[in-house]
Design a protein around this motif. Structure first.
Motif, PDB file in Angstrom:
ATOM      1  N   LEU A  81      -1.069  -0.335   7.343  1.00 52.80           N
ATOM      2  CA  LEU A  81      -0.864  -1.730   7.736  1.00 52.80           C
ATOM      3  C   LEU A  81      -0.234  -1.841   9.122  1.00 52.80           C
ATOM      4  O   LEU A  81      -0.543  -2.754   9.886  1.00 52.80           O
ATOM      5  CB  LEU A  81      -0.026  -2.456   6.691  1.00 52.80           C
ATOM      6  CG  LEU A  81      -0.738  -2.698   5.359  1.00 52.80           C
ATOM      7  CD1 LEU A  81       0.236  -3.224   4.315  1.00 52.80           C
ATOM      8  CD2 LEU A  81      -1.919  -3.628   5.533  1.00 52.80           C
ATOM      9  N   ASP A  85      -1.603  -3.822  12.365  1.00 53.22           N
ATOM     10  CA  ASP A  85      -0.746  -4.683  13.192  1.00 53.22           C
ATOM     11  C   ASP A  85      -0.849  -4.285  14.654  1.00 53.22           C
ATOM     12  O   ASP A  85      -0.988  -5.129  15.536  1.00 53.22           O
ATOM     13  CB  ASP A  85       0.728  -4.570  12.782  1.00 53.22           C
ATOM     14  CG  ASP A  85       1.056  -5.302  11.502  1.00 53.22           C
ATOM     15  OD1 ASP A  85       0.280  -6.178  11.085  1.00 53.22           O
ATOM     16  OD2 ASP A  85       2.114  -4.985  10.921  1.00 53.22           O
ATOM     17  N   LYS A  92      -6.195  -7.321  12.091  1.00 56.59           N
ATOM     18  CA  LYS A  92      -5.107  -8.034  11.411  1.00 56.59           C
ATOM     19  C   LYS A  92      -5.552  -8.599  10.066  1.00 56.59           C
ATOM     20  O   LYS A  92      -4.722  -8.936   9.242  1.00 56.59           O
ATOM     21  CB  LYS A  92      -4.532  -9.123  12.306  1.00 56.59           C
ATOM     22  CG  LYS A  92      -3.693  -8.542  13.427  1.00 56.59           C
ATOM     23  CD  LYS A  92      -2.826  -9.589  14.046  1.00 56.59           C
ATOM     24  CE  LYS A  92      -1.892  -8.904  15.031  1.00 56.59           C
ATOM     25  NZ  LYS A  92      -0.759  -9.715  15.343  1.00 56.59           N
ATOM     26  N   LEU A  93      -6.855  -8.696   9.842  1.00 56.50           N
ATOM     27  CA  LEU A  93      -7.347  -9.166   8.549  1.00 56.50           C
ATOM     28  C   LEU A  93      -6.882  -8.253   7.409  1.00 56.50           C
ATOM     29  O   LEU A  93      -6.713  -8.704   6.280  1.00 56.50           O
ATOM     30  CB  LEU A  93      -8.874  -9.257   8.553  1.00 56.50           C
ATOM     31  CG  LEU A  93      -9.474 -10.327   9.454  1.00 56.50           C
ATOM     32  CD1 LEU A  93     -10.989 -10.218   9.478  1.00 56.50           C
ATOM     33  CD2 LEU A  93      -9.044 -11.708   8.992  1.00 56.50           C
ATOM     34  N   PHE A  94      -6.661  -6.987   7.722  1.00 58.44           N
ATOM     35  CA  PHE A  94      -6.195  -6.045   6.700  1.00 58.44           C
ATOM     36  C   PHE A  94      -4.788  -6.375   6.213  1.00 58.44           C
ATOM     37  O   PHE A  94      -4.357  -5.899   5.171  1.00 58.44           O
ATOM     38  CB  PHE A  94      -6.256  -4.604   7.217  1.00 58.44           C
ATOM     39  CG  PHE A  94      -7.646  -4.061   7.289  1.00 58.44           C
ATOM     40  CD1 PHE A  94      -8.311  -3.678   6.136  1.00 58.44           C
ATOM     41  CD2 PHE A  94      -8.300  -3.952   8.501  1.00 58.44           C
ATOM     42  CE1 PHE A  94      -9.603  -3.192   6.189  1.00 58.44           C
ATOM     43  CE2 PHE A  94      -9.595  -3.466   8.579  1.00 58.44           C
ATOM     44  CZ  PHE A  94     -10.256  -3.079   7.412  1.00 58.44           C
ATOM     45  N   LYS A  95      -4.070  -7.205   6.975  1.00 60.86           N
ATOM     46  CA  LYS A  95      -2.709  -7.579   6.579  1.00 60.86           C
ATOM     47  C   LYS A  95      -2.698  -8.334   5.258  1.00 60.86           C
ATOM     48  O   LYS A  95      -1.662  -8.416   4.605  1.00 60.86           O
ATOM     49  CB  LYS A  95      -2.044  -8.392   7.685  1.00 60.86           C
ATOM     50  CG  LYS A  95      -1.715  -7.553   8.908  1.00 60.86           C
ATOM     51  CD  LYS A  95      -1.270  -8.365  10.081  1.00 60.86           C
ATOM     52  CE  LYS A  95       0.022  -9.079   9.823  1.00 60.86           C
ATOM     53  NZ  LYS A  95       0.579  -9.708  11.019  1.00 60.86           N
ATOM     54  N   VAL A  96      -3.836  -8.862   4.849  1.00 59.70           N
ATOM     55  CA  VAL A  96      -3.917  -9.550   3.567  1.00 59.70           C
ATOM     56  C   VAL A  96      -3.541  -8.587   2.426  1.00 59.70           C
ATOM     57  O   VAL A  96      -3.089  -9.019   1.370  1.00 59.70           O
ATOM     58  CB  VAL A  96      -5.316 -10.186   3.358  1.00 59.70           C
ATOM     59  CG1 VAL A  96      -6.365  -9.141   3.063  1.00 59.70           C
ATOM     60  CG2 VAL A  96      -5.263 -11.227   2.272  1.00 59.70           C
ATOM     61  N   ALA A  97      -3.673  -7.298   2.656  1.00 59.50           N
ATOM     62  CA  ALA A  97      -3.305  -6.303   1.644  1.00 59.50           C
ATOM     63  C   ALA A  97      -1.814  -6.341   1.319  1.00 59.50           C
ATOM     64  O   ALA A  97      -1.392  -5.817   0.285  1.00 59.50           O
ATOM     65  CB  ALA A  97      -3.703  -4.907   2.104  1.00 59.50           C
ATOM     66  N   ARG A  98      -1.016  -6.978   2.172  1.00 55.18           N
ATOM     67  CA  ARG A  98       0.420  -7.082   1.898  1.00 55.18           C
ATOM     68  C   ARG A  98       0.706  -7.875   0.622  1.00 55.18           C
ATOM     69  O   ARG A  98       1.799  -7.770   0.082  1.00 55.18           O
ATOM     70  CB  ARG A  98       1.153  -7.722   3.073  1.00 55.18           C
ATOM     71  CG  ARG A  98       1.206  -6.849   4.297  1.00 55.18           C
ATOM     72  CD  ARG A  98       2.147  -7.439   5.345  1.00 55.18           C
ATOM     73  NE  ARG A  98       1.899  -6.964   6.686  1.00 55.18           N
ATOM     74  CZ  ARG A  98       2.245  -5.774   7.146  1.00 55.18           C
ATOM     75  NH1 ARG A  98       2.855  -4.921   6.374  1.00 55.18           N
ATOM     76  NH2 ARG A  98       1.975  -5.438   8.396  1.00 55.18           N
ATOM     77  N   VAL A  99      -0.254  -8.663   0.148  1.00 60.49           N
ATOM     78  CA  VAL A  99      -0.036  -9.409  -1.098  1.00 60.49           C
ATOM     79  C   VAL A  99      -0.044  -8.464  -2.300  1.00 60.49           C
ATOM     80  O   VAL A  99       0.474  -8.811  -3.356  1.00 60.49           O
ATOM     81  CB  VAL A  99      -1.061 -10.555  -1.296  1.00 60.49           C
ATOM     82  CG1 VAL A  99      -1.000 -11.540  -0.143  1.00 60.49           C
ATOM     83  CG2 VAL A  99      -2.459 -10.028  -1.512  1.00 60.49           C
ATOM     84  N   ARG A 105      -0.226  -0.481  -3.880  1.00 60.54           N
ATOM     85  CA  ARG A 105      -0.929  -0.062  -2.647  1.00 60.54           C
ATOM     86  C   ARG A 105      -0.802   1.438  -2.447  1.00 60.54           C
ATOM     87  O   ARG A 105      -1.769   2.128  -2.138  1.00 60.54           O
ATOM     88  CB  ARG A 105      -0.344  -0.766  -1.416  1.00 60.54           C
ATOM     89  CG  ARG A 105      -0.829  -2.136  -1.150  1.00 60.54           C
ATOM     90  CD  ARG A 105      -0.487  -2.609   0.256  1.00 60.54           C
ATOM     91  NE  ARG A 105       0.698  -2.051   0.857  1.00 60.54           N
ATOM     92  CZ  ARG A 105       1.854  -2.696   1.027  1.00 60.54           C
ATOM     93  NH1 ARG A 105       1.988  -3.945   0.625  1.00 60.54           N
ATOM     94  NH2 ARG A 105       2.875  -2.102   1.599  1.00 60.54           N
TER      95      ARG A 105
END
Length: 140
Positions: A81, A85, A92-99, A105
């Motif tokens: 992640l 960043d 930055k679309l991969f930041k959705v994985a933070r949910v 993860r």
């Protein structure tokens, strides 16, 4: 005014997938500043010695402010992640994985790491980076 130190991505130098990922990051790095070091390099061992929580990590580690008192490390999915960043833009679309909760993860990351050599292969030794980017590799 203190100058900023470029971040460093530690990676498994003999992993076929990891080497492909590093080449992709090199291609999409908007600033051309991110540096790299294999996990078995002297540079990486010094970082790992300072951060015992990543002692047994055999995958990606993202290091912010390397060598500074403010040095921070992110390992496994958190490192992936951090790469997203750093790259910015569509990454930055991969930041959705933070949910997804970090333990889940990391569990998924570890399952992939368990099979990465079988699926993507393993080198006998860490491949030498191309001359045009070699300066960005520490201990190369």
């Amino acid at each position: 005014m203190e100058t900023q130190v470029a971040p460093v991505l530690l990676y498994d130098g003999v992993c076929g997938f990891c080497n492909r990922a590093v080449r992709a990051v090199l291609r999409f790095d908007p600033r051309g500043a991110l540096r790299f070091a294999a996990l078995d390099s002297d540079f990486a061992r010094a970082i790992i010695d300072r951060h015992p929580d990543v002692q047994n990590v055999d995958s990606m580690v993202f290091v912010d402010e390397p060598g500074r008192p403010t040095e921070r490390v992110a390992a496994r999915s958190a490192a992936a992640l951090r790469v997203a960043d750093y790259l910015g833009g569509p990454w930055k679309l991969f930041k959705v994985a933070r949910v997804i909760p970090a333990p889940l993860r990391d569990w998924l990351y570890d399952r992939f790491a368990d099979i990465r050599y079988r699926v993507f292969g393993k080198y006998e030794s860490c491949p030498l980076p191309p001359p045009e980017v070699r300066a960005r590799f520490l201990d190369a």
